[in-house]
Design an enzyme around this catalytic site. Structure first.
Site, PDB file in Angstrom:
ATOM      1  N   HIS A 149       0.817  -1.211   0.000  1.00  0.00           N
ATOM      2  CA  HIS A 149       0.000   0.000   0.000  1.00  0.00           C
ATOM      3  C   HIS A 149       0.854   1.265   0.000  1.00  0.00           C
ATOM      4  CE1 HIS A 149      -3.152  -2.642   2.242  1.00  0.00           C
ATOM      5  NE2 HIS A 149      -3.109  -2.916   0.951  1.00  0.00           N
ATOM      6  N   LYS A 166       6.038   6.123   7.681  1.00  0.00           N
ATOM      7  CA  LYS A 166       5.519   5.244   8.723  1.00  0.00           C
ATOM      8  C   LYS A 166       6.659   4.713   9.571  1.00  0.00           C
ATOM      9  CE  LYS A 166       1.768   3.623   5.774  1.00  0.00           C
ATOM     10  NZ  LYS A 166       1.266   2.489   4.984  1.00  0.00           N
ATOM     11  N   TYR A 192       1.827   1.370  13.953  1.00  0.00           N
ATOM     12  CA  TYR A 192       2.641   2.298  13.178  1.00  0.00           C
ATOM     13  C   TYR A 192       2.155   3.730  13.329  1.00  0.00           C
ATOM     14  CZ  TYR A 192      -0.938   1.027   9.655  1.00  0.00           C
ATOM     15  OH  TYR A 192      -2.101   0.748   8.990  1.00  0.00           O
ATOM     16  N   ASP A 220      -6.347  -6.409  -2.385  1.00  0.00           N
ATOM     17  CA  ASP A 220      -4.913  -6.601  -2.612  1.00  0.00           C
ATOM     18  C   ASP A 220      -4.659  -7.614  -3.729  1.00  0.00           C
ATOM     19  OD1 ASP A 220      -4.450  -4.763  -0.616  1.00  0.00           O
ATOM     20  OD2 ASP A 220      -3.677  -6.201   0.837  1.00  0.00           O
TER      21      ASP A 220
END
Length: 178
Positions: free
Chosen positions: A62, A71, A131, A167
């Site tokens: 992603h 992140k 995250y 996905d």
């Protein structure tokens, strides 16, 4: 803390100092001045996320198209194989990837700078994945690269993962306008 460079410029593995004894342990998972001084991470984090996934789940790859997120990722419980793909068109490592096992024992963190795609595969019974993000998630700005893009040739530890419909239908990197 120990900062380890990866083959992808700006992407770092951070090994925080852990203070432990027979009672347990303590570590700082983030301290802005230390991360700025030692790792060059000079961003404001605006959102924290926590996900739980079961064995064999693969999430990714992603990225945010127009509002890229940095992140700082870690695993609180369990183990994942974490993957970062450089999708910065002007980069010398465009289309290259790096991966690292992150778990609740090694307490490693991975810094994923803005301009990278990110994904992970769960290697333990389950994994709690946390995250910090430098930009807000925007579902209308989300991009996805197919997890098994043959041009990337990522060495995922589990060859037949469980992947979401979204996905599994993602395009290959070569088919995406960046």
């Amino acid at each position: 803390m120990k900062v380890v460079t990866t083959p992808l410029e700006g992407c770092l593995i951070i090994e925080p100092d852990v203070f432990g004894d027979d009672r347990g342990f303590f570590l700082e998972t983030y301290q802005s001045e230390r991360y700025k001084k030692n790792a060059g991470i000079d961003f404001d984090f605006v959102q924290d996320n926590h996900s739980r996934s079961s064995f064999g789940i693969l999430r990714g790859l992603h990225f945010q198209k127009n509002k890229p997120q940095g992140k700082l990722v870690r695993v609180v419980n369990g183990e994942v194989f974490d993957v970062v793909v450089d999708i910065r068109k002007q980069s010398n490592t465009f289309g290259k990837w790096t991966g690292v096992k992150i778990n609740d024992s090694n307490k490693k963190q991975l810094w994923v700078p803005p301009g990278f795609a990110h994904g992970f595969q769960v290697l333990s019974e389950y994994a709690d994945f946390e995250y910090k993000c430098t930009n807000y998630y925007d579902p209308d700005d989300e991009g996805i690269i197919h997890w098994n893009d043959p041009a990337l040739n990522i060495s995922w530890p589990i060859k037949d993962p469980v992947v979401s419909k979204k996905d599994s239908q993602a395009p290959f990197l070569s088919d995406i306008k960046l």
